[in-house]
Enzyme design. Sequence first.
Site: not given
Lengths: 283, 283, 283, 283
Positions: A201, A226-229
């Site tokens: 994040g 999926d954020l940063d995933e």
Amino acid sequence: KNRGILLVRCPDQPGIIAAVSRFLFQYSANIIDSSQYSTNPEGGDFFIRIEFACEDLQQKKEEIKTSFKAIAENFSMDWKMNFPSEVKRTAIFASKELHCLRELLFEWQSGDLITDIAVVVSNHETARELVEGFGIPFVHIQASKENRSEAEAAQLKILQDYEIDVIVLARYMQILTPAFVEAHPKQIINIHHSFLPAFVGARPYDRAYQRGVKLIGATAHYVTNDLDEGPIIEQDIERVNHRDNIENMKKIGRSIERRVLARAVKWHLEDRIIVDGNKTIVF
Amino acid sequence: KNRGILLVRCPDQPGIIAAVSRFLFQYSANIIDSSQYSTNPEGGDFFIRIEFACEDLQQKKEEIKTSFKAIAENFSMDWKMNFPSEVKRTAIFASKELHCLRELLFEWQSGDLITDIAVVVSNHETARELVEGFGIPFVHIQASKENRSEAEAAQLKILQDYEIDVIVLARYMQILTPAFVEAHPKQIINIHHSFLPAFVGARPYDRAYQRGVKLIGATAHYVTNDLDEGPIIEQDIERVNHRDNIENMKKIGRSIERRVLARAVKWHLEDRIIVDGNKTIVF
Amino acid sequence: KNRGILLVRCPDQPGIIAAVSRFLFQYSANIIDSSQYSTNPEGGDFFIRIEFACEDLQQKKEEIKTSFKAIAENFSMDWKMNFPSEVKRTAIFASKELHCLRELLFEWQSGDLITDIAVVVSNHETARELVEGFGIPFVHIQASKENRSEAEAAQLKILQDYEIDVIVLARYMQILTPAFVEAHPKQIINIHHSFLPAFVGARPYDRAYQRGVKLIGATAHYVTNDLDEGPIIEQDIERVNHRDNIENMKKIGRSIERRVLARAVKWHLEDRIIVDGNKTIVF
Amino acid sequence: KNRGILLVRCPDQPGIIAAVSRFLFQYSANIIDSSQYSTNPEGGDFFIRIEFACEDLQQKKEEIKTSFKAIAENFSMDWKMNFPSEVKRTAIFASKELHCLRELLFEWQSGDLITDIAVVVSNHETARELVEGFGIPFVHIQASKENRSEAEAAQLKILQDYEIDVIVLARYMQILTPAFVEAHPKQIINIHHSFLPAFVGARPYDRAYQRGVKLIGATAHYVTNDLDEGPIIEQDIERVNHRDNIENMKKIGRSIERRVLARAVKWHLEDRIIVDGNKTIVF
């Protein structure tokens, strides 16, 4: 060049390499380099990257691709065959911080990044002079939370006009919509300014400073929704100490970010990466 | 030896170094090494570590300590003055995995870790032969969730009997109660087998494997009552790739863990660390 | 800014820090940072770097410098006092390979290298566009074995005209004459493309390849009249393997060279380096 | 185990992999891992390491080896086929400094070094207790310049009695005669305490200190009759600074030496190394 690259994923079983190598031999192709990996020789998945050289490849390549289908079917392969002579076309998305963009431009100019950088898109004008100095088209598309769909429509048009294969987010800092991301699976590479999964994040350096870590890092990954995933391609770190305030961490971080992103993009362009679920296999 | 170490923390203001150095000069002490740090020269906190040499220090040291109090008061200092000739007494807590314990024992035997390893405590018998082979007392105290308070009572008695200054958790794997931790502030050093704050908690290598990271790490930190949240002393990493399964990550991790823990313990023993809230200053 | 930096070298003895810190306190200067080192507390050499902050420093600085002479004499000090507000003027010498030049220009543009890059001198025209794009004067001076004295005369004139304090050889590739070197003691920084003292002299990557090393490196050093033997400021390395041919080693090497040189130049500009015979002390 | 490892070197040409993989497939062997390298696809040398799994390998292995000869001849191969189930027998030669010996013993005890450590030979008694504590025979053979031939005769007898495959010089510090070295080609691994080719010969840390390097290293290599000139297997480095005196460099060096040697020995035991003239290919 007379080079081809074959990337394969299939259920592991004996005889795959025998079949593929015999196939290539029939076309007088010499296997120049080959790397393989199996998640489990018994019942696992098998991955291979083969680089081959073949005289008159330009004439034969369509035939090779077509006749490979029989083997591919036989072993239930996911596969692609690319030819380095068909250079990939890249769009770089940038914002106000230019260190990653610059690194890519210079690696490209030095001949260390084999691609056509077809266009640079930015939500600010900051990079225009730099980019145009390299003779590369620069397109300013204002982008923010408010006008996301409009901005993405404009971006998509650019990507189509320039026939883009790869999108590099060089510290672009804007969230992309699920529709945009899904339209470019395994084609968007982002640099996150932390050692993921630490500090997912926003504002990772601030949080690294607050936590008192002794190393900071950066992570290049494929973008998913999926954020940063997304699948991690490459990571690296540098040492920091109590003297390094947030400003200093950002400075140190910039040098990590640019080299991590440059490596990841290079591997992608050289067809060295196979995505396996949420992981990458980098040959 | 005629060496002393002064560790100070106080509000920053001009004149601190002038006052401290004049004080030491009055006792004919030569400043051998000195490191300082200020969070902010204006209104911030000031930290300094001074190592000094002084003839006849053994005779003078009580007097020096006593007369330093005036300066300390004047500048509102938190301080301590230690003497390397008063060797710290260490207890190592171990369990079944012995690589960290071994590293400490060997660094100690090689003269690279200046301490008295007074006792090794373990909830298993695994380490007995190794430890007793070094002529160090080994105490087996069965410990688990069920008998925590009983076990800790036995451990506390051992710590008192052996007059322990430092507790090193060398992959001890048991949770300590808040009462135990609070009784030993900034005295308990733990090694966590991940690059914190990534993978806080149990089974970090499994989770690193699942996430597909390209680097794994280890973190040495002071133990507080927030699990894996204590002040970080040292971290390090090694590169892994898609071929490294969990077992392999653990192997690679063992070599990171043992060197990170050994460094952290060494710095603690040499009085190089000042804890500042949730961070460490390592001089 | 109201900052000053004092660099001192003198025979070690008790009381140096007391004297210097009292002196600064008299001028209401707050010691912001200080690092010291002694080759041997008894009879060795003592080195210290003190960074101090002082209101109205611009008004007081000449007086401070003048009155420090008494202390300097008393302790037989070699010393200098610099003020970050008096920005150093740098000339970069380049040739056809531009990666080091580029790195310095970008670090400078990002504000990570505090200096005036007053001029770039090259024996080729290759860098002109790049340099002038940054608004920096570019001077082409043809240089080769044959016209060395003539070329150096022209270079010296440029250095004088631009009032240069620091000369950075960013892969300049020409040998400088003893007269030129002696005229700029501890002012010329070179990057050598090997891990010195391995591969002194020409074509280090070729020789590294022939020897089959597993790591290659780069070394930034002050230039003296012994080829590649000057005081080393900084070194770094990267891993290579049997797959890396000479061309590849050069690519990898470029990224080492540019970061090593950038660090060394930065430390020099920040007055962090004291030369001690053939070594450097980097505070 | 049902695993086999095939190491091959031959002139490069198309069809090698096809032939080898078909051969293995005929024996129902599954290729688990394979790495290859070619110095030049046209007219160069080709190297491959193949790890395969095969049911009932114990029954079939002699037949496989015999029938592979036809292919080997066809392609003019240098080759060997090893079976991890036939564990290699190692002799460690040590002297007074025990850090490398200890590291090997512990890696072995942890199961990270798959070999039989059959005997430890030393010219001092220092290591006896340590070695015998692991249940390994320890043989003291006095060795010096004066009695070299006598000592080597005794050593050779030990090597024969214990049927040794690999000799590891764990800081043995004695020169071996050409006759001894030639009798064990590519079988003797040494650790040199510098980053070769820097500081060939004696007292490398002293010389590193004198030169003022910023990194020190260690090098594991096969022993040949050119001092410190044998094929390099692995190297690594650590950072040092002006504060590190010779004693400190030796301490830091010890940790580099032991990990570099342990890695090199591990790769040798896993049949990952092919020697190519004065270089190694490490798969």
